[in-house]
Structure formats: structure tokens, C-alpha cells
Design a protein around this motif. Structure first.
Motif, PDB file in Angstrom:
ATOM      1  N   VAL A 130      -2.290   1.648   6.971  1.00  0.00           N
ATOM      2  CA  VAL A 130      -2.366   0.223   6.965  1.00  0.00           C
ATOM      3  C   VAL A 130      -2.228  -0.233   8.408  1.00  0.00           C
ATOM      4  CG1 VAL A 130      -1.978  -1.943   6.039  1.00  0.00           C
ATOM      5  CG2 VAL A 130      -2.196  -0.095   4.313  1.00  0.00           C
ATOM      6  N   ARG A 131      -0.915   0.145   8.792  1.00  0.00           N
ATOM      7  CA  ARG A 131      -0.578  -0.219  10.216  1.00  0.00           C
ATOM      8  C   ARG A 131      -1.687   0.102  11.012  1.00  0.00           C
ATOM      9  NH1 ARG A 131       4.837   1.211   8.173  1.00  0.00           N
ATOM     10  NH2 ARG A 131       6.167  -0.669   8.123  1.00  0.00           N
ATOM     11  N   ARG A 132      -2.049   1.525  11.200  1.00  0.00           N
ATOM     12  CA  ARG A 132      -2.808   1.924  12.284  1.00  0.00           C
ATOM     13  C   ARG A 132      -4.070   1.077  12.118  1.00  0.00           C
ATOM     14  NH1 ARG A 132      -1.115   7.044  10.324  1.00  0.00           N
ATOM     15  NH2 ARG A 132      -2.389   7.070   8.790  1.00  0.00           N
ATOM     16  N   GLU A 133      -4.536   0.601  10.803  1.00  0.00           N
ATOM     17  CA  GLU A 133      -5.745  -0.159  10.707  1.00  0.00           C
ATOM     18  C   GLU A 133      -5.742  -1.596  11.358  1.00  0.00           C
ATOM     19  OE1 GLU A 133      -6.682   0.129   6.503  1.00  0.00           O
ATOM     20  OE2 GLU A 133      -7.352   2.235   6.695  1.00  0.00           O
ATOM     21  N   LEU A 134      -4.433  -2.025  11.162  1.00  0.00           N
ATOM     22  CA  LEU A 134      -4.196  -3.438  11.592  1.00  0.00           C
ATOM     23  C   LEU A 134      -4.107  -3.602  13.034  1.00  0.00           C
ATOM     24  CD1 LEU A 134      -1.769  -4.499   8.689  1.00  0.00           C
ATOM     25  CD2 LEU A 134      -4.263  -5.449   9.435  1.00  0.00           C
ATOM     26  N   VAL A 135      -3.698  -2.336  13.754  1.00  0.00           N
ATOM     27  CA  VAL A 135      -3.663  -2.520  15.368  1.00  0.00           C
ATOM     28  C   VAL A 135      -4.659  -3.180  15.932  1.00  0.00           C
ATOM     29  CG1 VAL A 135      -3.303  -0.915  17.318  1.00  0.00           C
ATOM     30  CG2 VAL A 135      -1.621  -0.751  15.345  1.00  0.00           C
ATOM     31  N   GLY A 136      -5.814  -2.660  15.695  1.00  0.00           N
ATOM     32  CA  GLY A 136      -7.169  -3.148  16.392  1.00  0.00           C
ATOM     33  C   GLY A 136      -7.364  -4.597  16.283  1.00  0.00           C
ATOM     34  N   PRO A 137      -7.167  -5.258  15.150  1.00  0.00           N
ATOM     35  CA  PRO A 137      -7.311  -6.612  14.963  1.00  0.00           C
ATOM     36  C   PRO A 137      -6.297  -7.353  15.977  1.00  0.00           C
ATOM     37  CG  PRO A 137      -7.640  -5.619  12.838  1.00  0.00           C
ATOM     38  CD  PRO A 137      -7.384  -4.532  13.676  1.00  0.00           C
ATOM     39  N   TRP A 138      -5.138  -6.783  16.004  1.00  0.00           N
ATOM     40  CA  TRP A 138      -4.098  -7.695  16.547  1.00  0.00           C
ATOM     41  C   TRP A 138      -4.164  -7.357  17.849  1.00  0.00           C
ATOM     42  CZ3 TRP A 138      -1.540 -12.001  15.051  1.00  0.00           C
ATOM     43  CH2 TRP A 138      -1.555 -12.102  13.811  1.00  0.00           C
ATOM     44  N   ARG A 139      -4.635  -6.189  18.384  1.00  0.00           N
ATOM     45  CA  ARG A 139      -4.870  -6.029  19.778  1.00  0.00           C
ATOM     46  C   ARG A 139      -5.860  -6.983  20.390  1.00  0.00           C
ATOM     47  NH1 ARG A 139      -8.686  -4.617  22.703  1.00  0.00           N
ATOM     48  NH2 ARG A 139      -9.933  -3.852  21.039  1.00  0.00           N
ATOM     49  N   ARG A 140      -7.126  -7.150  19.449  1.00  0.00           N
ATOM     50  CA  ARG A 140      -8.031  -8.172  19.712  1.00  0.00           C
ATOM     51  C   ARG A 140      -7.373  -9.646  19.841  1.00  0.00           C
ATOM     52  NH1 ARG A 140     -10.759  -4.316  17.111  1.00  0.00           N
ATOM     53  NH2 ARG A 140     -10.634  -5.264  15.182  1.00  0.00           N
ATOM     54  N   ARG A 141      -6.858 -10.162  18.887  1.00  0.00           N
ATOM     55  CA  ARG A 141      -6.211 -11.195  19.045  1.00  0.00           C
ATOM     56  C   ARG A 141      -5.220 -11.592  20.151  1.00  0.00           C
ATOM     57  NH1 ARG A 141      -4.912 -10.087  13.106  1.00  0.00           N
ATOM     58  NH2 ARG A 141      -6.780 -10.639  12.108  1.00  0.00           N
ATOM     59  N   LEU A 142      -4.510 -10.684  20.412  1.00  0.00           N
ATOM     60  CA  LEU A 142      -3.605 -10.928  21.629  1.00  0.00           C
ATOM     61  C   LEU A 142      -4.288 -10.694  23.042  1.00  0.00           C
ATOM     62  CD1 LEU A 142      -0.520  -8.486  20.356  1.00  0.00           C
ATOM     63  CD2 LEU A 142      -0.489 -11.243  20.645  1.00  0.00           C
ATOM     64  N   ALA A 143      -5.233  -9.790  22.825  1.00  0.00           N
ATOM     65  CA  ALA A 143      -6.020  -9.534  24.281  1.00  0.00           C
ATOM     66  C   ALA A 143      -6.787 -11.111  24.457  1.00  0.00           C
ATOM     67  CB  ALA A 143      -6.937  -8.606  24.014  1.00  0.00           C
ATOM     68  N   ALA A 144      -7.440 -11.824  23.412  1.00  0.00           N
ATOM     69  CA  ALA A 144      -8.014 -13.057  23.724  1.00  0.00           C
ATOM     70  C   ALA A 144      -7.048 -13.969  23.991  1.00  0.00           C
ATOM     71  CB  ALA A 144      -8.731 -13.649  22.395  1.00  0.00           C
TER      72      ALA A 144
ATOM     73  N   ASP B 222       0.788  -1.195   0.079  1.00  0.00           N
ATOM     74  CA  ASP B 222       0.107  -0.116   0.062  1.00  0.00           C
ATOM     75  C   ASP B 222       0.949   1.318   0.118  1.00  0.00           C
ATOM     76  OD1 ASP B 222      -1.678   2.108   1.083  1.00  0.00           O
ATOM     77  OD2 ASP B 222      -3.298   0.510   0.869  1.00  0.00           O
ATOM     78  N   ASP B 223       0.271   2.454  -0.541  1.00  0.00           N
ATOM     79  CA  ASP B 223       0.995   3.542  -0.506  1.00  0.00           C
ATOM     80  C   ASP B 223       0.996   4.221   0.572  1.00  0.00           C
ATOM     81  OD1 ASP B 223       1.686   3.515  -3.236  1.00  0.00           O
ATOM     82  OD2 ASP B 223      -0.018   4.347  -4.213  1.00  0.00           O
ATOM     83  N   ASP B 224       0.178   3.712   1.398  1.00  0.00           N
ATOM     84  CA  ASP B 224      -0.013   4.531   2.844  1.00  0.00           C
ATOM     85  C   ASP B 224       0.269   3.386   3.876  1.00  0.00           C
ATOM     86  OD1 ASP B 224      -0.439   6.066   5.123  1.00  0.00           O
ATOM     87  OD2 ASP B 224      -2.695   6.022   4.754  1.00  0.00           O
TER      88      ASP B 224
END
Length: 157
Positions: A67-81, A61-63
Motif C-alpha cells: 500500500v505504501r508503494r502505491e501511495l508514493v505516486g499520488p503524494w509525489r504528484r501532490r508535493l510536486a504540484a 491492509d495485510d500488505d
């Protein structure tokens, strides 16, 4: 805002994983994250595929930072679980964060948090360590929304 230490650790781990994507630190971050999930019963090939797919999104991605900012949420949820199901994984996650952070390029070692309070609302935000810069604008000057605290962790995680 949840200030539970394991929730905070999950957020730190998520930031660390996505910060490493498309950098020289990625190989060790990917291996450490895959091991962390695999040791707790997650299929290694599925975890590695998710990590590779997310890293490809960042790389292509050019940005990349967006993309990193958008991926933090799903990885936070995975790690919290993962931490809820396996609290004993806390030390392994902390070790992964420490290991990967030392390998990250300097530009990936700090995060910025921007918060906005609208319509006269109040904002209370927390981010670990570093410097905090607060600006306040009256709602009449900002069209209803006033910027809140922006915190730059200065590399503290």
C-alpha cells in the motif's frame, strides 16, 4: 527520468510521508505535512482527511508495504504540484523530511528500487546515495526480460 531538484525533493517527501504511516512517527509526519499544505492555502481539514484515509489503508491492509508503494505516486504528484505553485515551500518540505526521518523506525529508513529492462532494452536508473547492486541476465536466460539495477539507498534520502 526527471532529475530536477524539486522533483527529487517531492519524491523524497512522498516516500517520507508514506513510510511514516502506521508507525510511531505518524503523528508528527501527519502534522508536518498538513501544516505544509495548509500554509499554502489548502484547506486543513481536507489535507488531514486525505492523510488519515491513506494511513488507514496502510494500517488495515495485510500488505502495508504494498500500500505504501502505491501511495508514493499520488503524494509525489501532490508535493510536486505544491512546489511548482509555491517554490518557497522547498525549505519547509526539507525540514519536514529531516524531522520525520529521524523518527522513523530503522526498517522504514531505506528504500529499494527494482528496475527491469525487457527485449534487449537498456535501463538507466538513479536513486540517491547508498549502495547499488547490478545484476545482468541475457534475454535468452530470462525469457525476454533481464533485471536491471536494484538500488538500496541505505537510509540516504
Amino acid at each position: 527520468m526527471d532529475t530536477d531538484p524539486l522533483t527529487t525533493l517531492a519524491m523524497t517527501g512522498a516516500h517520507t510521508i508514506v513510510a511514516a504511516m502506521a508507525t510511531n512517527a505518524w503523528e508528527s509526519a501527519q502534522a508536518a505535512a498538513a501544516r505544509l499544505f495548509h500554509r499554502r492555502g489548502h484547506p486543513l481539514d481536507a489535507v488531514e482527511a486525505q492523510l488519515r484515509g491513506d494511513a488507514a489503508l496502510v494500517e488495515e491492509d495485510d500488505d502495508a508495504d504494498g500500500v505504501r508503494r502505491e501511495l508514493v505516486g499520488p503524494w509525489r504528484r501532490r508535493l510536486a504540484a505544491l512546489l511548482r505553485e509555491h517554490p518557497e515551500a522547498e525549505d519547509d518540505l526539507r525540514a519536514m523530511v529531516e524531522e520525520v526521518c529521524h523518527e522513523l523506525p530503522r526498517s522504514q529508513q531505506s528504500w529499494v528500487q527494482d528496475n527491469t529492462a525487457c527485449d534487449g532494452g537498456q535501463l538507466f536508473a538513479v536513486q540517491g546515495g547508498g549502495s547499488i547492486h547490478v545484476s545482468q541476465v541475457s534475454p535468452s536466460q530470462s525469457g525476454g526480460c533481464a533485471p536491471g539495477a536494484g538500488a538500496d539507498s541505505g537510509g540516504d534520502r
